[in-house]
Design a protein around this motif. Structure first.
Motif, PDB file in Angstrom:
ATOM      1  N   LYS A 110      -2.977   2.042  -4.427  1.00  0.00           N
ATOM      2  CA  LYS A 110      -4.084   1.336  -3.805  1.00  0.00           C
ATOM      3  C   LYS A 110      -3.602   0.478  -2.629  1.00  0.00           C
ATOM      4  O   LYS A 110      -2.426   0.128  -2.522  1.00  0.00           O
TER       5      LYS A 110
ATOM      6  N   GLY B  93      -7.681  -5.051  -4.606  1.00  0.00           N
ATOM      7  CA  GLY B  93      -7.111  -3.715  -4.646  1.00  0.00           C
ATOM      8  C   GLY B  93      -8.191  -2.714  -4.278  1.00  0.00           C
ATOM      9  O   GLY B  93      -9.264  -2.708  -4.878  1.00  0.00           O
TER      10      GLY B  93
ATOM     11  N   LEU C 277      -0.189 -10.136  -9.785  1.00  0.00           N
ATOM     12  CA  LEU C 277      -1.547  -9.803  -9.386  1.00  0.00           C
ATOM     13  C   LEU C 277      -2.578 -10.767  -9.954  1.00  0.00           C
ATOM     14  O   LEU C 277      -3.668 -10.372 -10.352  1.00  0.00           O
TER      15      LEU C 277
ATOM     16  N   THR D 277       0.845  -1.187   0.000  1.00  0.00           N
ATOM     17  CA  THR D 277       0.000   0.000   0.000  1.00  0.00           C
ATOM     18  C   THR D 277       0.879   1.234   0.000  1.00  0.00           C
ATOM     19  O   THR D 277       2.111   1.141  -0.020  1.00  0.00           O
TER      20      THR D 277
ATOM     21  N   ARG E 141      -3.438  -2.986  -1.573  1.00  0.00           N
ATOM     22  CA  ARG E 141      -3.489  -4.251  -2.304  1.00  0.00           C
ATOM     23  C   ARG E 141      -3.070  -5.386  -1.381  1.00  0.00           C
ATOM     24  O   ARG E 141      -2.146  -5.257  -0.584  1.00  0.00           O
TER      25      ARG E 141
ATOM     26  N   GLU F 111       2.857  -4.476  -9.629  1.00  0.00           N
ATOM     27  CA  GLU F 111       1.763  -3.983 -10.463  1.00  0.00           C
ATOM     28  C   GLU F 111       2.240  -3.471 -11.817  1.00  0.00           C
ATOM     29  O   GLU F 111       1.609  -2.608 -12.413  1.00  0.00           O
TER      30      GLU F 111
END
Length: 322
Positions: free
Chosen positions: A149, A178, A173, A142, A151, A303
């Motif tokens: 986000k 999220g 991911l 985070t 996550r 990400e």
């Protein structure tokens, strides 16, 4: 402390950058982890101002500054609907995902000067083939920068090379949640606890999937096809592009033949060995640009392009091995 990691704690082997607070060979509980990781601080929202020679001090009402309260350090700019999730709340979230409340932390720390935070907690482990185990982890990533986000997702780490949080991001991911930092973020986190709690059973499914890969022979002809699909070239590709692709294929092949864990009987020459070559490449060899390369590599694995590389490579691997 390293320029690319502000603070961190780690259990077990020394991380890739050689920095951080060593807490022993065994993972630790959250009450100790938050202190040893240097994350026992909170953030708050403060007014923003500007200044001009003509008008003096000007209030900026459309945004606020996200500030670390312990030292007043600005970490980011927030929109009006931003809600800060405190580090302690992140630890509480992961603790709540484990039924007995005894989740133990493997690494945790702050990146980008405290603007981003990660927690990596171990759930349990599975043996894929004799002598080759994977650890099952929960990763929370985070930020306090107004953009990142909240996550959380599950990831599988191979014990033989599980020495950094970065490696724990191999799975990218493909699963997890999220959540944006808005005023209802805490309510959504409560809902996510239930969803992730049910998803814990996917650990066993992943282990079965990896065992199937280990039982699947993977010939050199298949490997060459995977390399060509992973780093493709066209008939009109220039000399530089062709050379770059060939170099990348060579590096990937070296990992397939002599990477971490390939000396374990039953790894080399299987789809499991090919999968591990892809994930090791994404963790160590995938290119990053700009300054703070290790920070950017970490973010890329969460990400960005590295996560996508593993996803697309695994898809190609399964198609070729079918």
């Amino acid at each position: 402390m390293s320029a690319h990691v502000e603070t961190m704690m780690y259990a077990g082997a020394t991380p890739w950058h050689g920095f951080g607070t060593y807490v022993g060979d065994e993972d630790i509980l959250s009450d100790e982890a938050i202190i040893r990781a240097g994350l026992d601080w909170e953030v708050g929202l403060k007014p923003l101002f500007s200044h001009t020679d003509e008008h003096g001090v000007i209030d900026i009402t459309s945004h606020e500054a996200i500030v670390r309260l312990s030292d007043g350090k600005p970490l980011g700019i927030s929109s009006p609907n931003y809600y800060p999730v405190q580090n302690r709340e992140s630890f509480d979230f992961l603790d709540a995902l484990v039924e007995d409340g005894e989740v133990r932390y493997h690494t945790a720390g702050a990146l980008f000067g405290g603007a981003k935070v990660w927690l990596l907690a171990k759930a349990h482990e599975s043996e894929i083939i004799p002598g080759d185990k994977i650890d099952h982890y929960l990763l929370l990533y985070t930020g306090h920068d107004g953009k990142t986000k909240f996550r959380c997702f599950f990831t599988n780490v191979r014990v033989v090379c599980a020495n950094t949080a970065r490696i724990a991001l191999m799975e990218g991911l493909r699963s997890g949640i999220g959540i944006r930092h808005t005023k209802n973020v805490m309510h959504r986190i409560e809902d996510a606890r239930e969803a992730l709690g049910m998803a814990r059973h996917s650990f066993d499914e992943n282990a079965r999937f990896f065992r199937e890969l280990a039982d699947t022979p993977f010939s050199m002809k298949q490997w060459v096809e995977l390399c060509e699909r992973t780093f493709p070239t066209e008939d009109d590709s220039g000399k530089v592009a062709v050379t770059r692709a060939e170099n990348n294929r060579r590096v990937l092949t070296n990992l397939y033949m002599d990477g971490r864990g390939t000396n374990i009987p039953g790894v080399r020459g299987t789809a499991w060995g090919a999968y591990n070559a892809l994930t090791e490449y994404s963790s160590y060899q995938f290119p990053t640009r700009g300054s703070n390369g290790d920070e950017r590599r970490f973010a890329s694995l969460v990400e960005g392009p590295s996560a996508k590389f593993v996803q697309t490579g695994t898809k190609a691997l399964l198609e070729i091995a079918a």
